[in-house]
Each structure stands twice: as structure tokens, then as C-alpha cells.
Design a protein around this motif. Structure first.
Motif, PDB file in Angstrom:
ATOM      1  N   ALA A  98       0.831  -1.208   0.000  1.00 13.98           N
ATOM      2  CA  ALA A  98       0.000   0.000   0.000  1.00 13.98           C
ATOM      3  C   ALA A  98       0.863   1.255   0.000  1.00 13.98           C
ATOM      4  CB  ALA A  98      -0.944  -0.006   1.196  1.00 13.98           C
ATOM      5  N   ALA A  99       1.928   1.265   0.785  1.00 14.69           N
ATOM      6  CA  ALA A  99       2.816   2.433   0.832  1.00 14.69           C
ATOM      7  C   ALA A  99       3.461   2.673  -0.534  1.00 14.69           C
ATOM      8  CB  ALA A  99       3.879   2.247   1.906  1.00 14.69           C
ATOM      9  N   TYR A 136       2.366   1.680  -3.509  1.00 11.05           N
ATOM     10  CA  TYR A 136       1.339   2.061  -4.473  1.00 11.05           C
ATOM     11  C   TYR A 136       0.898   3.509  -4.261  1.00 11.05           C
ATOM     12  CZ  TYR A 136      -3.064   2.165  -6.997  1.00 11.05           C
ATOM     13  OH  TYR A 136      -4.083   2.507  -7.836  1.00 11.05           O
ATOM     14  N   PHE A 137       0.607   3.893  -3.025  1.00  6.82           N
ATOM     15  CA  PHE A 137       0.144   5.253  -2.767  1.00  6.82           C
ATOM     16  C   PHE A 137       1.242   6.282  -3.022  1.00  6.82           C
ATOM     17  CE2 PHE A 137      -3.266   3.142  -0.248  1.00  6.82           C
ATOM     18  CZ  PHE A 137      -4.315   3.583  -1.046  1.00  6.82           C
ATOM     19  N   THR A 138       2.482   5.922  -2.779  1.00  2.12           N
ATOM     20  CA  THR A 138       3.590   6.816  -3.125  1.00  2.12           C
ATOM     21  C   THR A 138       3.618   7.063  -4.623  1.00  2.12           C
ATOM     22  OG1 THR A 138       4.882   6.057  -1.232  1.00  2.12           O
ATOM     23  CG2 THR A 138       6.093   7.124  -3.024  1.00  2.12           C
ATOM     24  N   TYR A 139       3.434   6.012  -5.391  1.00  2.00           N
ATOM     25  CA  TYR A 139       3.389   6.125  -6.853  1.00  2.00           C
ATOM     26  C   TYR A 139       2.219   7.008  -7.294  1.00  2.00           C
ATOM     27  CZ  TYR A 139       3.173   4.529 -11.745  1.00  2.00           C
ATOM     28  OH  TYR A 139       3.148   4.462 -13.107  1.00  2.00           O
ATOM     29  N   ILE A 140       1.042   6.771  -6.741  1.00  2.00           N
ATOM     30  CA  ILE A 140      -0.145   7.551  -7.105  1.00  2.00           C
ATOM     31  C   ILE A 140       0.013   9.011  -6.697  1.00  2.00           C
ATOM     32  CG2 ILE A 140      -2.624   7.845  -6.657  1.00  2.00           C
ATOM     33  CD1 ILE A 140      -1.897   5.519  -8.552  1.00  2.00           C
ATOM     34  N   LEU A 141       0.537   9.260  -5.510  1.00  2.00           N
ATOM     35  CA  LEU A 141       0.735  10.639  -5.069  1.00  2.00           C
ATOM     36  C   LEU A 141       1.788  11.353  -5.915  1.00  2.00           C
ATOM     37  CD1 LEU A 141       0.506  10.224  -1.196  1.00  2.00           C
ATOM     38  CD2 LEU A 141      -1.164  11.319  -2.722  1.00  2.00           C
TER      39      LEU A 141
END
Length: 99
Positions: free
Chosen positions: A31-32, A34-39
């Protein structure tokens, strides 16, 4: 043999605890990432838009995206390896103890 007996068995508690810890840890890692990539896509899109090297159309974003997919496969492989070694041995021990 009833459910309460199984749930109170020390081996079952250890198995459940280890599985939960590993699953939660791996979920947090994925999750970290993936969310880093999305952000990064949301707030710094140019950062991932740079080409890997001059003369190529492949960007860092593509490479990082493929890396995320690879991370998912890697985490799955780690979990399967752990399940086939440690978790299976604990399950077998539990079955033997409960017979």
C-alpha cells in the motif's frame, strides 16, 4: 473437539499471530509503495515523465509501474514460501497435538 479448544491452543495462537503479522506487514509495504506512486503522479507528474535516457520514449513512470507489479509478485512469492515452510509445519504440529 470444539472450536474453543482449537482457538485456545498455543500452537494455533502462534500460527494465527504469525500469519496476521506477515499479512499486515506485506499489505503495508504494498500500500505504501502504491500510494507513493499515485501521489507522485498526482503532485509531481513531471518527475515520472522524464525519459530513462536520451533518445528513448520509455519514462521513469513506466519503469516504476513495472516495479510495482514486480513488488506484488515478490511479496506473493515471499508469502507462499513462508506459508509452505513455517505455516505448514505449525499447522501439522497443531493437527498432531489435537489428535
Amino acid at each position: 473437539m470444539d472450536l474453543q479448544t482449537i482457538q485456545q491452543h498455543p500452537t494455533f495462537r502462534q500460527l494465527a499471530s504469525e500469519r496476521t503479522r506477515l499479512g499486515v506487514a506485506m499489505s503495508i509495504v504494498m500500500a505504501a509503495a502504491y500510494f507513493t506512486y499515485i501521489l507522485t503522479i498526482a503532485f509531481w507528474p513531471r518527475l515520472l515523465g522524464y525519459p530513462l535516457c536520451s533518445g528513448t520514449v520509455i519514462t521513469w513512470g513506466v519503469l516504476v509501474g513495472v516495479g510495482l507489479i514486480a513488488l506484488g509478485f515478490l511479496l506473493t512469492a515471499v508469502y507462499v514460501r513462508r506459508a509452505n515452510s513455517r505455516f505448514d509445519s505449525l499447522s501439522q504440529l497443531l493437527l498432531e497435538d489435537l489428535r
